[in-house]
Design a protein around this motif. Structure first.
Motif, PDB file in Angstrom:
ATOM      1  N   LYS A  99       0.674  -0.931  -0.071  1.00 20.89           N
ATOM      2  CA  LYS A  99      -0.259   0.130  -0.055  1.00 20.89           C
ATOM      3  C   LYS A  99       1.011   1.323  -0.095  1.00 20.89           C
ATOM      4  O   LYS A  99       2.716   1.432   0.302  1.00 20.89           O
ATOM      5  N   VAL A 100       1.005   2.059  -0.780  1.00 20.91           N
ATOM      6  CA  VAL A 100       0.774   3.375  -0.998  1.00 20.91           C
ATOM      7  C   VAL A 100       0.857   4.748   0.566  1.00 20.91           C
ATOM      8  O   VAL A 100      -0.908   4.489   0.436  1.00 20.91           O
ATOM      9  N   ASP A 101       1.160   4.849   1.068  1.00 14.95           N
ATOM     10  CA  ASP A 101       0.664   5.618   2.469  1.00 14.95           C
ATOM     11  C   ASP A 101       2.119   7.257   2.373  1.00 14.95           C
ATOM     12  O   ASP A 101       3.078   7.238   3.415  1.00 14.95           O
ATOM     13  N   ALA A 102       1.710   8.510   1.804  1.00 15.42           N
ATOM     14  CA  ALA A 102       2.874   8.849   2.140  1.00 15.42           C
ATOM     15  C   ALA A 102       2.644   9.969   1.749  1.00 15.42           C
ATOM     16  O   ALA A 102       1.195  10.461   0.735  1.00 15.42           O
ATOM     17  N   LYS A 103       2.859  11.310   1.976  1.00 17.91           N
ATOM     18  CA  LYS A 103       2.445  12.806   2.700  1.00 17.91           C
ATOM     19  C   LYS A 103       2.809  13.394   0.844  1.00 17.91           C
ATOM     20  O   LYS A 103       3.175  12.566  -0.225  1.00 17.91           O
ATOM     21  N   GLN A 104       1.362  13.849   0.815  1.00 15.99           N
ATOM     22  CA  GLN A 104       0.791  15.070  -0.897  1.00 15.99           C
ATOM     23  C   GLN A 104       2.018  15.574  -0.288  1.00 15.99           C
ATOM     24  O   GLN A 104       1.540  16.767   0.497  1.00 15.99           O
ATOM     25  N   PRO A 105       2.698  16.671  -1.645  1.00 17.28           N
ATOM     26  CA  PRO A 105       3.520  18.300  -1.632  1.00 17.28           C
ATOM     27  C   PRO A 105       2.314  18.963  -1.668  1.00 17.28           C
ATOM     28  O   PRO A 105       1.061  19.118  -1.922  1.00 17.28           O
ATOM     29  N   GLU A 106       2.328  20.374  -1.432  1.00 16.37           N
ATOM     30  CA  GLU A 106       1.577  21.528  -1.013  1.00 16.37           C
ATOM     31  C   GLU A 106       2.325  22.970  -1.163  1.00 16.37           C
ATOM     32  O   GLU A 106       2.211  23.773  -0.799  1.00 16.37           O
ATOM     33  N   HIS A 107       2.917  22.266  -2.351  1.00 12.70           N
ATOM     34  CA  HIS A 107       3.415  23.536  -3.139  1.00 12.70           C
ATOM     35  C   HIS A 107       3.667  23.224  -4.244  1.00 12.70           C
ATOM     36  O   HIS A 107       3.085  22.042  -5.297  1.00 12.70           O
ATOM     37  N   ASP A 108       4.297  24.271  -5.440  1.00 13.26           N
ATOM     38  CA  ASP A 108       4.513  23.975  -6.606  1.00 13.26           C
ATOM     39  C   ASP A 108       5.211  23.521  -6.774  1.00 13.26           C
ATOM     40  O   ASP A 108       6.272  23.112  -6.575  1.00 13.26           O
ATOM     41  N   PRO A 109       5.219  22.293  -8.208  1.00  9.68           N
ATOM     42  CA  PRO A 109       6.725  21.505  -8.510  1.00  9.68           C
ATOM     43  C   PRO A 109       7.796  21.745  -8.679  1.00  9.68           C
ATOM     44  O   PRO A 109       7.902  22.865  -8.948  1.00  9.68           O
ATOM     45  N   GLY A 110       8.559  20.848  -7.985  1.00  5.21           N
ATOM     46  CA  GLY A 110      10.000  21.026  -7.910  1.00  5.21           C
ATOM     47  C   GLY A 110      10.386  21.030  -6.405  1.00  5.21           C
ATOM     48  O   GLY A 110      10.118  21.595  -5.460  1.00  5.21           O
ATOM     49  N   TYR A 111      11.757  20.235  -6.257  1.00  6.48           N
ATOM     50  CA  TYR A 111      12.295  19.889  -4.939  1.00  6.48           C
ATOM     51  C   TYR A 111      12.341  22.067  -4.227  1.00  6.48           C
ATOM     52  O   TYR A 111      12.333  21.721  -3.288  1.00  6.48           O
ATOM     53  N   GLN A 112      13.050  22.576  -5.374  1.00  9.28           N
ATOM     54  CA  GLN A 112      13.727  23.615  -5.023  1.00  9.28           C
ATOM     55  C   GLN A 112      12.264  25.199  -4.297  1.00  9.28           C
ATOM     56  O   GLN A 112      12.710  25.526  -4.035  1.00  9.28           O
ATOM     57  N   ASN A 113      10.919  24.437  -4.892  1.00 12.17           N
ATOM     58  CA  ASN A 113       9.814  25.222  -4.089  1.00 12.17           C
ATOM     59  C   ASN A 113       9.164  24.511  -3.265  1.00 12.17           C
ATOM     60  O   ASN A 113       8.440  25.330  -2.071  1.00 12.17           O
ATOM     61  N   HIS A 114       9.653  23.460  -2.568  1.00 12.10           N
ATOM     62  CA  HIS A 114       9.115  22.761  -1.218  1.00 12.10           C
ATOM     63  C   HIS A 114       9.219  23.724   0.538  1.00 12.10           C
ATOM     64  O   HIS A 114       9.870  24.580   0.154  1.00 12.10           O
ATOM     65  N   VAL A 115       8.426  23.264   0.445  1.00  7.46           N
ATOM     66  CA  VAL A 115       7.572  24.466   2.021  1.00  7.46           C
ATOM     67  C   VAL A 115       7.643  24.037   3.148  1.00  7.46           C
ATOM     68  O   VAL A 115       6.576  22.501   3.187  1.00  7.46           O
ATOM     69  N   TYR A 116       8.413  23.531   3.878  1.00 11.81           N
ATOM     70  CA  TYR A 116       9.184  22.131   4.845  1.00 11.81           C
ATOM     71  C   TYR A 116       8.286  23.030   6.243  1.00 11.81           C
ATOM     72  O   TYR A 116       7.826  23.971   6.356  1.00 11.81           O
ATOM     73  N   ASN A 117       8.482  21.638   6.870  1.00 11.55           N
ATOM     74  CA  ASN A 117       7.626  21.525   8.177  1.00 11.55           C
ATOM     75  C   ASN A 117       8.821  21.789   9.329  1.00 11.55           C
ATOM     76  O   ASN A 117       9.864  20.379   9.204  1.00 11.55           O
ATOM     77  N   GLU A 118       9.750  22.220   9.877  1.00 10.91           N
ATOM     78  CA  GLU A 118      10.669  23.296  10.628  1.00 10.91           C
ATOM     79  C   GLU A 118      11.067  21.655  11.549  1.00 10.91           C
ATOM     80  O   GLU A 118      12.041  21.007  11.904  1.00 10.91           O
ATOM     81  N   LYS A 119      10.002  21.839  12.600  1.00  9.40           N
ATOM     82  CA  LYS A 119       9.840  20.361  13.524  1.00  9.40           C
ATOM     83  C   LYS A 119       9.560  19.364  13.188  1.00  9.40           C
ATOM     84  O   LYS A 119      10.750  17.978  13.338  1.00  9.40           O
ATOM     85  N   GLU A 120       9.555  18.612  11.748  1.00 12.63           N
ATOM     86  CA  GLU A 120       9.241  17.433  11.285  1.00 12.63           C
ATOM     87  C   GLU A 120      10.446  16.970  10.090  1.00 12.63           C
ATOM     88  O   GLU A 120      10.803  16.220  10.183  1.00 12.63           O
ATOM     89  N   PHE A 121      10.852  18.404   9.876  1.00 14.18           N
ATOM     90  CA  PHE A 121      11.404  18.082   7.943  1.00 14.18           C
ATOM     91  C   PHE A 121      13.528  18.319   8.344  1.00 14.18           C
ATOM     92  O   PHE A 121      14.877  17.899   8.238  1.00 14.18           O
ATOM     93  N   LEU A 122      13.047  19.162   9.730  1.00 18.29           N
ATOM     94  CA  LEU A 122      14.762  19.034   9.948  1.00 18.29           C
ATOM     95  C   LEU A 122      15.687  19.084  10.801  1.00 18.29           C
ATOM     96  O   LEU A 122      16.952  18.583  11.474  1.00 18.29           O
ATOM     97  N   THR A 123      14.510  18.609  12.070  1.00 26.12           N
ATOM     98  CA  THR A 123      15.267  17.532  13.231  1.00 26.12           C
ATOM     99  C   THR A 123      15.288  16.666  13.097  1.00 26.12           C
ATOM    100  O   THR A 123      15.625  15.800  13.820  1.00 26.12           O
ATOM    101  N   GLY A 124      13.891  16.324  12.248  1.00 28.71           N
ATOM    102  CA  GLY A 124      13.867  14.538  12.289  1.00 28.71           C
ATOM    103  C   GLY A 124      12.290  14.149  13.049  1.00 28.71           C
ATOM    104  O   GLY A 124      12.225  12.754  12.985  1.00 28.71           O
ATOM    105  N   LYS A 125      12.054  14.827  13.429  1.00 28.21           N
ATOM    106  CA  LYS A 125      11.259  14.315  14.752  1.00 28.21           C
ATOM    107  C   LYS A 125      10.081  14.579  14.317  1.00 28.21           C
ATOM    108  O   LYS A 125       9.315  15.348  13.409  1.00 28.21           O
ATOM    109  N   LYS A 126       8.304  13.701  14.774  1.00 31.90           N
ATOM    110  CA  LYS A 126       7.642  13.769  14.207  1.00 31.90           C
ATOM    111  C   LYS A 126       6.602  14.394  15.658  1.00 31.90           C
ATOM    112  O   LYS A 126       6.874  13.985  16.957  1.00 31.90           O
TER     113      LYS A 126
END
Length: 486
Positions: free
Chosen positions: A459-486
């Motif tokens: 099964k696929v269980d993965a978060k969908q992007p909430e920004h324009d296509p392209g990795y350079q357009n990523h809008v990150y959540n500091e807690k989740e993506f910069l510290t690795g904590k959820k």
């Protein structure tokens, strides 16, 4: 001339005969985590020890891992089976392969070898029957000897690994040995990323920056599988690099090159110890890696969730005291890390156990097999559990093409590796390649059935992007993506 195959009884115990008097070769396996074959003879890297092994030995230029992630890859090549066959499909220190699965250490120990593993494990207990030392993972950060680089825990562990392995090689050995020197670096480029998140000023270097690769940008991004388009929302490393400038990426490559040089020095300590030992003339050396590194291809800085050449390809070199009849030089045949197990058994004159998924490379090493020994290679991806999103995929690599299939929205990619080694043009929707696409779909379906792969059931269980296509357009959540904590 390879040693004749050993005789085993029905319980897989070695049966003594007059061939016990034959001198069996020692085997030294040198593993580097995250090492790309592009680092061999690279103009930006001073790695004389790695280069010398590749130049003096037999080097496979089309060697692939079977899962571009540490634990699944390592568990796979220590058992000679695909990750799904042994139930190891994500990174975890709690996974453990079934006791009934035969391991490389088990076979060699029963054949009379002293089996020694020193350094990084990440093996899901697939190193059973090795004497394992030095698995400390304490995070350490100190200023390195060369500015502006820090030394991280991998560098400290590698130093200890090199010292222990050198000491072992200098000892007297009553039995032939299978010794593994398992290094962390250049994996330390990842904690380096933790210190260089997002846009930042680069510390000055005293040498030229590496150039960005020609496939840095994905020109046909909208034509890539959805799983590839959405990687930045599913991997912390890509999120960390989302807002980097081109020069930031170049400094990442410079850091990667630096940690390759660090591991090369530690590898040199081990090779020097072997050369000064009485066993040098009877020891085969294997240089390999568990997987590659994104190396900024397609803006990727990790191997997570993709099968591009930079992530899936690995160095595979056989050097040292090779058996008579083995000819040095490059080999272009498709091979995988699954071939390691049967090849080493062949080198040692040991009967390989039934059920291995790879093939011996001895014939290729002797230039007896000039063609392909594999119709195709297969690499897996799943990840998941508590260790990340589930976005399963499979890669089929044939002589000329690479086909990747992701379950998410039936994503497909097809590349003409012969003419487009940078994988810059996805041909999956090109009508001129429809027959090629169908052939590779069939290969995957047949492989799934033959190996009892549960791929189509995942099964696929993965978060969908909430920004324009392209990795350079990523809008990150500091807690989740910069510290690795959820």
């Amino acid at each position: 001339m390879l040693l004749p195959a050993r005789k085993w009884d029905e319980k897989h115990n070695y049966k003594e005969d007059n061939r016990m008097s034959e001198k069996k070769p020692n085997i030294l396996i040198v593993i580097s985590d995250h090492l790309s074959p592009k680092m061999i003879n690279n103009d930006y890297v001073n790695a004389p020890n790695i280069n010398n092994l590749a130049e003096s030995g037999i080097s496979f230029s089309n060697a692939y891992c079977n899962y571009p992630l540490c634990v699944p890859s390592r568990s796979s090549f220590w058992t000679g089976r695909y990750p799904h066959e042994i139930g190891v499909e994500w990174n975890s220190g709690t996974l453990e392969i079934d006791q009934g699965i035969t391991t490389l250490g088990e076979v060699f120990k029963k054949a009379g070898y002293q089996t020694e593993h020193i350094g990084k494990r990440h093996d899901a207990h697939a190193l059973r029957d090795f004497n394992c030392r030095n698995s400390n993972k304490t995070r350490i950060v100190t200023p390195g000897e060369e500015a502006p680089w820090n030394d991280y825990y991998g560098t400290f562990m590698d130093r200890r690994t090199a010292e222990l392995c050198a000491g072992f090689l200098k000892e007297e050995h009553e039995k032939p040995f299978l010794c593994v020197a398992d290094f962390f670096n250049p994996h330390d480029v990842l904690p380096w990323m933790d210190d260089n998140i997002g846009p930042h000023d680069n510390l000055p270097l005293n040498k030229d920056l590496p150039s960005l690769p020609g496939n840095f940008e994905i020109e046909d991004f909208d034509n890539r599988a959805d799983s590839i388009q959405r990687l930045c929302c599913r991997n912390r490393r890509l999120a960390q690099a989302a807002k980097w400038s081109r020069e930031n990426y170049q400094h990442y490559l410079a850091a990667y090159c630096h940690y390759v040089e660090v591991v090369d020095r530690h590898i040199g300590m081990v090779i020097d110890a072997l050369k000064s030992s009485p066993e040098n003339d009877n020891t085969i050396i294997v240089l390999m890696a568990d997987h590659g590194n994104g190396m900024c291809s397609h803006r990727l800085v990790s191997t997570h969730g993709n099968f591009y050449e930079e992530a899936a390809k690995v160095p595979m070199v056989f050097a040292g005291a090779l058996p008579a009849g083995f000819a040095g030089g490059k080999r272009k045949q498709l091979v995988s890390l699954l071939d390691l197990f049967p090849t080493l058994c062949d080198f040692a004159g040991i009967s390989a156990p039934d059920g291995l998924s790879g093939k011996s490379l001895a014939g290729i090493c002797q230039n007896k097999d000039s063609g392909q020994i594999h119709e195709y290679l297969l690499t897996e991806w799943r990840q998941g559990s508590e260790f990340g999103p589930v976005a399963p995929g499979r890669m089929i690599r044939t002589n000329k093409f690479k086909y990747t299939r992701f379950l998410e929205n039936d994503g497909e990619e097809l590349y003409d590796i012969e003419n487009d080694p940078g994988e810059t043009k996805n041909l999956a929707e090109n009508p001129e390649y429809l027959e090629v696409l169908k052939q590779h779909r069939t290969l995957l379906s047949e492989h799934v059935e033959k190996t009892s792969d549960h791929f189509y059931e995942l099964k696929v269980d993965a978060k969908q992007p909430e920004h324009d296509p392209g990795y350079q357009n990523h809008v990150y959540n500091e807690k989740e993506f910069l510290t690795g904590k959820k």
